[in-house]
Design an enzyme around this catalytic site. Structure first.
Site, short mmCIF file in Angstrom:
data_model
loop_
_atom_site.label_atom_id
_atom_site.label_comp_id
_atom_site.label_asym_id
_atom_site.label_seq_id
_atom_site.Cartn_x
_atom_site.Cartn_y
_atom_site.Cartn_z
N GLU A 1 37.31 51.40 40.44
CA GLU A 1 36.71 50.43 41.36
C GLU A 1 37.57 49.23 41.40
OE1 GLU A 1 32.85 49.64 39.43
OE2 GLU A 1 32.13 51.69 40.04
N PRO A 2 38.80 49.48 41.96
CA PRO A 2 39.58 48.03 41.93
C PRO A 2 39.23 47.06 42.89
CG PRO A 2 40.61 49.94 42.75
CD PRO A 2 39.44 50.57 42.31
N ARG B 1 40.28 43.17 42.95
CA ARG B 1 41.28 42.17 43.15
C ARG B 1 42.73 42.78 43.51
NH1 ARG B 1 40.49 37.40 40.39
NH2 ARG B 1 38.92 38.22 39.50
N TYR C 1 36.40 29.12 37.81
CA TYR C 1 37.02 29.54 36.78
C TYR C 1 38.31 28.86 36.21
CZ TYR C 1 34.66 33.79 38.87
OH TYR C 1 33.54 34.53 39.74
N CYS D 1 32.11 16.70 48.27
CA CYS D 1 31.55 15.45 47.43
C CYS D 1 31.57 15.68 45.82
CB CYS D 1 30.51 14.62 48.14
SG CYS D 1 31.27 13.90 49.60
#
Ligand SMILES: Cc1ncc(COP(=O)(O)O)c(C=O)c1O
Length: 425
Positions: free
Chosen positions: A277-278, A280, A320, A347
């Protein structure tokens, strides 16, 4: 347009001027190439391969359709993603529906669609059983296993550790008993086993370790429960180089994972399909975010480049501490003489898209390109601060096409209601 020139400064400047900023730009050629490289790395080593693109990485319909054209199935985590996969023509049997907290309606949607339901807890198994009885239907399922493996990545994207919220543990026979219970349920067809230990993984050894742990359990299922699985799904997670660092390729991953599977197929005496399940590594490096410099603020401590995007547009740096390479378009060959923080327009102080970067002198009106944002870029964007989400553009072989219109303020108002009595005041 071919793959060499989609990052060409003239092309990107033209696109930014034509479609305005902030703007996500993707390259179709790169997406197809990434998919084929991944698929071939595994297919050349094991015959029963199914690649299910992880929709959460980027759910734009055009991108999902490109990957469906390439033959990808779908790893989906919500009814919305499930419907997206069906909408672009993915066959139900090539869809796996995963998440750790599925409600009754979500399960019904997955049952009706005919997707594989990836069960994450015993309660969920019971709930699904009740739903199937009520509907008079059957369902193909797998269990998501928590293999208790440290993927050596960011804690927020580590998903198969002992203390993670995901999956069913092998320890104390929890997973074993789950399969045993499912085996006794007439409306459930046990199709597979699943795990996903995390994302942006740079050490392929952890994939091999995971495969070992899962296959050892698959042997137990066969020996003690007589269960033979249609598939073993090892999830996604292969990392990509954001800093220009060396990163494992799909070949590197396949080279360590497939021999483990092959070793165990001899012991279990059958050959389940290998599902992957790639996300990225399929779309990550195929996307660039273009934003416009609205001003440069020099303070006694730092120089800030204020741009027209923020963590509402690209969340990864704030969420992250992710690093994304940035360029000032058209100034690629100029000396990197100044140190800047690229500051978003949200902001909040945490809204720094890229900190501490040496760049050529930046001026108001310059275009900043933020690279490798094809995965978890737009899909994690929001309307925070009441800012409409950006447009998305696809660079194709012979054309540039808009694949998502820029939102408007009306899109933000859509669906909201002011109660009538409040309107009178
Ligand atoms: C269950 C599952 N599969 C696949 C993926 C895709 O991971 P990646 O984009 O790192 O390949 C994810 C993302 O975290 C996931 O949660």
């Amino acid at each position: 347009m071919n793959k060499e020139n989609w990052t060409n400064p003239t092309v990107l400047t033209d696109i930014a001027n034509r479609f305005k900023t902030p703007l996500y730009v993707y390259d179709e050629c790169r997406i197809r190439e990434n998919y084929r490289t991944f698929y071939r790395a595994f297919k050349n080593r094991y015959h029963g391969i199914k690649v299910l693109y992880a929709y959460k990485a980027n759910t734009n319909l055009a991108i999902c359709k490109i990957l469906q054209n390439e033959g990808a199935g779908a790893d989906v985590v919500s009814p919305g993603e499930l419907k997206t996969a069906l909408h672009v023509g993915v066959k139900p049997e090539d869809i796996i529906f995963t998440n750790n907290s599925k409600g009754q309606d979500e399960l019904k949607t997955a049952v009706d669609a005919g997707a594989v339901i990836n069960i994450d807890s015993i309660d969920e198994l019971k709930l699904l059983g009740d739903i199937l009885t009520e509907l008079g239907k059957n369902s193909r399922i797998s269990f998501r296993i928590n293999p208790e493996i440290d993927p050596k990545t960011h804690p927020k994207i580590s998903t198969g550790m002992r203390n993670s919220k995901f999956g069913i543990h092998i320890e104390k026979d929890i997973a074993f008993n789950a399969y045993k219970t499912a085996k006794g349920m007439g409306n459930i067809k046990i199709a597979g086993i699943h795990t996903h230990i995390g994302s942006q993984i740079m050490d392929t050894g952890v994939f091999a370790e995971t495969a070992e742990r899962i296959m050892e359990f698959v042997l137990r299922l066969k020996n003690e429960l007589g269960i033979e699985l249609e598939f073993v799904d090892l999830g996604g997670g292969l990392g990509i180089p954001y800093h220009g660092e060396s990163a494992p390729s799909p070949e590197d991953m396949a080279r360590v994972v497939v021999p483990v599977i092959q070793k165990w197929t001899k012991k279990i005496d059958y050959e389940p399909q290998l599902w992957l399940e790639p996300g990225r590594c399929i779309v990550g490096n195929a996307g660039i975010l273009l934003c416009r410099v609205q001003g440069v603020k020099k303070t006694p401590s730092k120089n800030f480049v204020n741009v027209d995007a923020g963590f509402n547009t690209l969340l990864r740096p704030a969420m992250y501490d992710a690093y994304h390479k940035v360029n000032v378009i058209g100034k690629e060959n100029e000396e990197q003489s100044e140190r800047y923080d690229i500051a978003g327009n949200v902001c909040e102080s945490g809204d720094i898209l890229a900190g501490d970067r040496m760049l050529p002198e930046v001026r108001e009106g310059d275009i900043i390109a933020i690279f490798d944002v094809g995965a978890y870029g737009f899909s994690m964007s929001s309307q925070y601060n009441s800012r409409p989400r950006p447009a998305e553009i696809l660079i194709r072989e012979r054309s540039v096409e808009i694949i998502r219109e820029r939102e408007t303020i009306d899109d933000i108002f859509a669906g909201q209601r002011i109660p009538d009595d409040l309107k009178l005041r």
